[in-house]
Design a protein around this motif. Structure first.
Motif, PDB file in Angstrom:
ATOM      1  N   ARG A  75      64.595  25.814  22.284  1.00  0.00           N
ATOM      2  CA  ARG A  75      65.248  27.056  22.681  1.00  0.00           C
ATOM      3  C   ARG A  75      64.257  27.939  23.438  1.00  0.00           C
ATOM      4  NH1 ARG A  75      66.918  28.884  16.803  1.00  0.00           N
ATOM      5  NH2 ARG A  75      64.736  28.222  16.594  1.00  0.00           N
ATOM      6  N   PRO A  76      64.716  28.682  24.425  1.00  0.00           N
ATOM      7  CA  PRO A  76      63.793  29.519  25.205  1.00  0.00           C
ATOM      8  C   PRO A  76      63.310  30.729  24.407  1.00  0.00           C
ATOM      9  CG  PRO A  76      66.039  29.924  25.906  1.00  0.00           C
ATOM     10  CD  PRO A  76      66.105  28.771  24.930  1.00  0.00           C
TER      11      PRO A  76
ATOM     12  N   ASP B 175      47.829  27.325  31.961  1.00  0.00           N
ATOM     13  CA  ASP B 175      48.270  28.274  32.978  1.00  0.00           C
ATOM     14  C   ASP B 175      49.093  29.419  32.395  1.00  0.00           C
ATOM     15  OD1 ASP B 175      47.057  26.773  34.963  1.00  0.00           O
ATOM     16  OD2 ASP B 175      48.830  25.514  35.248  1.00  0.00           O
ATOM     17  N   LEU B 176      49.284  29.458  31.073  1.00  0.00           N
ATOM     18  CA  LEU B 176      50.117  30.469  30.444  1.00  0.00           C
ATOM     19  C   LEU B 176      49.272  31.602  29.897  1.00  0.00           C
ATOM     20  CD1 LEU B 176      52.523  28.174  28.403  1.00  0.00           C
ATOM     21  CD2 LEU B 176      52.983  29.227  30.606  1.00  0.00           C
ATOM     22  N   ASP B 177      49.911  32.785  29.711  1.00  0.00           N
ATOM     23  CA  ASP B 177      49.219  33.836  28.978  1.00  0.00           C
ATOM     24  C   ASP B 177      49.248  33.487  27.490  1.00  0.00           C
ATOM     25  OD1 ASP B 177      51.679  34.662  27.857  1.00  0.00           O
ATOM     26  OD2 ASP B 177      52.055  36.019  29.528  1.00  0.00           O
ATOM     27  N   ALA B 178      48.562  34.277  26.678  1.00  0.00           N
ATOM     28  CA  ALA B 178      48.377  33.924  25.273  1.00  0.00           C
ATOM     29  C   ALA B 178      49.706  33.785  24.533  1.00  0.00           C
ATOM     30  CB  ALA B 178      47.499  34.969  24.590  1.00  0.00           C
ATOM     31  N   PHE B 179      50.636  34.720  24.775  1.00  0.00           N
ATOM     32  CA  PHE B 179      51.905  34.676  24.048  1.00  0.00           C
ATOM     33  C   PHE B 179      52.735  33.465  24.470  1.00  0.00           C
ATOM     34  CE2 PHE B 179      56.406  35.804  23.512  1.00  0.00           C
ATOM     35  CZ  PHE B 179      56.427  36.003  22.144  1.00  0.00           C
ATOM     36  N   ASP B 180      52.817  33.205  25.762  1.00  0.00           N
ATOM     37  CA  ASP B 180      53.585  32.057  26.229  1.00  0.00           C
ATOM     38  C   ASP B 180      52.995  30.746  25.721  1.00  0.00           C
ATOM     39  OD1 ASP B 180      55.527  33.449  27.480  1.00  0.00           O
ATOM     40  OD2 ASP B 180      54.938  32.977  29.531  1.00  0.00           O
ATOM     41  N   ALA B 181      51.674  30.683  25.640  1.00  0.00           N
ATOM     42  CA  ALA B 181      51.038  29.467  25.120  1.00  0.00           C
ATOM     43  C   ALA B 181      51.422  29.240  23.659  1.00  0.00           C
ATOM     44  CB  ALA B 181      49.523  29.567  25.274  1.00  0.00           C
ATOM     45  N   ARG B 182      51.508  30.331  22.899  1.00  0.00           N
ATOM     46  CA  ARG B 182      51.883  30.201  21.482  1.00  0.00           C
ATOM     47  C   ARG B 182      53.332  29.771  21.329  1.00  0.00           C
ATOM     48  NH1 ARG B 182      49.788  35.422  18.261  1.00  0.00           N
ATOM     49  NH2 ARG B 182      50.596  34.196  16.512  1.00  0.00           N
ATOM     50  N   THR B 183      54.213  30.318  22.159  1.00  0.00           N
ATOM     51  CA  THR B 183      55.618  29.925  22.045  1.00  0.00           C
ATOM     52  C   THR B 183      55.808  28.481  22.488  1.00  0.00           C
ATOM     53  OG1 THR B 183      56.147  30.771  24.255  1.00  0.00           O
ATOM     54  CG2 THR B 183      56.406  32.282  22.405  1.00  0.00           C
ATOM     55  N   ALA B 184      55.085  28.048  23.532  1.00  0.00           N
ATOM     56  CA  ALA B 184      55.203  26.666  23.991  1.00  0.00           C
ATOM     57  C   ALA B 184      54.707  25.692  22.930  1.00  0.00           C
ATOM     58  CB  ALA B 184      54.416  26.478  25.289  1.00  0.00           C
ATOM     59  N   ALA B 185      53.671  26.102  22.179  1.00  0.00           N
ATOM     60  CA  ALA B 185      53.111  25.232  21.152  1.00  0.00           C
ATOM     61  C   ALA B 185      54.070  25.006  19.987  1.00  0.00           C
ATOM     62  CB  ALA B 185      51.797  25.823  20.644  1.00  0.00           C
TER      63      ALA B 185
ATOM     64  N   PRO C 136      59.904  23.561  29.592  1.00  0.00           N
ATOM     65  CA  PRO C 136      59.756  22.142  29.326  1.00  0.00           C
ATOM     66  C   PRO C 136      59.123  21.908  27.971  1.00  0.00           C
ATOM     67  CG  PRO C 136      58.964  22.721  31.535  1.00  0.00           C
ATOM     68  CD  PRO C 136      59.215  23.988  30.805  1.00  0.00           C
ATOM     69  N   HIS C 137      59.329  20.715  27.431  1.00  0.00           N
ATOM     70  CA  HIS C 137      58.725  20.329  26.156  1.00  0.00           C
ATOM     71  C   HIS C 137      57.217  20.370  26.278  1.00  0.00           C
ATOM     72  CE1 HIS C 137      57.618  17.810  22.716  1.00  0.00           C
ATOM     73  NE2 HIS C 137      58.822  18.096  22.240  1.00  0.00           N
ATOM     74  N   THR C 138      56.537  20.755  25.197  1.00  0.00           N
ATOM     75  CA  THR C 138      55.091  20.929  25.222  1.00  0.00           C
ATOM     76  C   THR C 138      54.371  19.670  25.703  1.00  0.00           C
ATOM     77  OG1 THR C 138      55.360  22.398  23.347  1.00  0.00           O
ATOM     78  CG2 THR C 138      53.135  21.696  23.845  1.00  0.00           C
ATOM     79  N   SER C 139      54.872  18.495  25.381  1.00  0.00           N
ATOM     80  CA  SER C 139      54.187  17.262  25.734  1.00  0.00           C
ATOM     81  C   SER C 139      54.006  17.129  27.242  1.00  0.00           C
ATOM     82  CB  SER C 139      54.987  16.054  25.212  1.00  0.00           C
ATOM     83  OG  SER C 139      55.122  16.137  23.823  1.00  0.00           O
TER      84      SER C 139
END
Length: 310
Positions: free
Chosen positions: A27-28, A12-22, A3-6
């Motif tokens: 695109r996934p 609830d994400l690990d560090a890498f997933d949080a960075r990609t979501a930001a 989902p879009h970051t907003s």
């Protein structure tokens, strides 16, 4: 697709997933476990093809070339990211508050963040591949030159020349070995189970004395490879002073000793002979290890010779 970051809670994400979501990229991105699995699968496939066949004698070159190629990709992305950050610094310096300047600033920052994420992704793949390589062969990959940042799976590694430059500049950076360097040299023959136990005992003692220690060694076979593996498992930074035989010939191991001593180690550990090979009881001690011990004592540095249990 994420989902879009907003509308997404990154807590609830690990560090890498949080960075990609930001990044707010529709695109996934692969997750960290997927990247780790990719690195393990790549190296497992290579080992399955190479081991047990005519190429087995060249397994180190083949595997380390693959891992080194991934590391080269990390370095290239890091250089690109550095250029974007330099551009970002210039834009911040000249920022006039206009909408155009604000858009330019956001675009450059987005590119820098995306490059950082890509670099982190390849690091996960590289470190996972290196871990499988070490488990299968007992060898620990390290780059000939440059810096490997610490990760969950591996210790940081720095080149001794880069570490010396950082010491001279007294600048805290990826290449700075810190204030507590422990130097270690061992005989290439010291790879018996008893050698491993006593090396690990000595290194665990050193880490208890200096919790933020870095470990300086030459990456020679035998006891030093065991010590390097210990550092990888404990997350201890490794400073590599690899002998340059092309430049110094037979004096290269002793020049490597000079590099380690120039780091002003708080302690020098040496294991000049195997503790577990009775057949080699009469073998002379390993000269470069004895030289390091002698030079350390001459300079008033603390030096401990690893011995058998009593």
């Amino acid at each position: 697709m994420r989902p879009h970051t907003s509308f997404f809670n990154t807590a609830d994400l690990d560090a890498f997933d949080a960075r990609t979501a930001a990044l707010e990229d529709p695109r996934p991105h692969p997750t960290e476990p997927q990247l780790v699995q990719l690195g393990r699968a790549l190296m497992t496939e290579v080992l399955d093809v190479v081991l047990g066949g005519g190429l087995e004698d060249h397994v180190a070159v083949i595997c380390e070339t693959l891992i080194g190629g991934l590391h080269a990709g990390v370095q290239r992305l890091e250089r690109d990211a550095d250029r974007e950050r330099e551009a970002l610094a210039r834009l911040l310096h000249d920022f006039d508050g206009s909408e155009v300047a604000d858009v330019d600033l956001q675009e450059v920052k987005a590119r820098a963040d995306a490059l950082d994420v890509a670099m982190c992704a390849i690091e996960h793949v590289r470190d996972a591949a290196a871990e499988i390589y070490a488990q299968a062969t007992g060898e620990v990959w390290s780059p000939w030159r440059g810096v490997v940042r610490a990760s969950v799976q591996s210790a940081a590694q720095v080149d001794a020349q880069a570490a010396l430059r950082a010491v001279e500049q007294r600048r805290r950076s990826a290449a700075d070995p810190g204030e507590h360097v422990v130097a270690f040299r061992a005989s290439p023959r010291s790879d018996a189970p008893e050698d491993a136990r006593r090396i690990f005992d000595a290194l665990n003692w050193a880490r208890a004395e200096w919790p933020d220690m870095s470990l300086a060694l030459t990456d020679a076979k035998g006891g030093e490879r065991l010590a390097k593996r210990w550092a990888q498992q404990k997350g201890v930074r490794v400073v590599l002073a690899k002998p340059d035989f092309a430049r110094f010939g037979r004096a290269a191991p002793f020049r490597a000793n000079d590099q380690m001593l120039a780091l002003s180690p708080v302690c020098v550990l040496v294991l000049p002979e195997s503790l577990g090979r009775a057949a080699e009881a009469g073998a002379p001690p390993f000269g470069p290890a004895m030289n390091l011990a002698d030079e350390a004592r001459r300079r008033g540095m603390r030096c401990v010779r690893i011995t058998a249990r009593t």
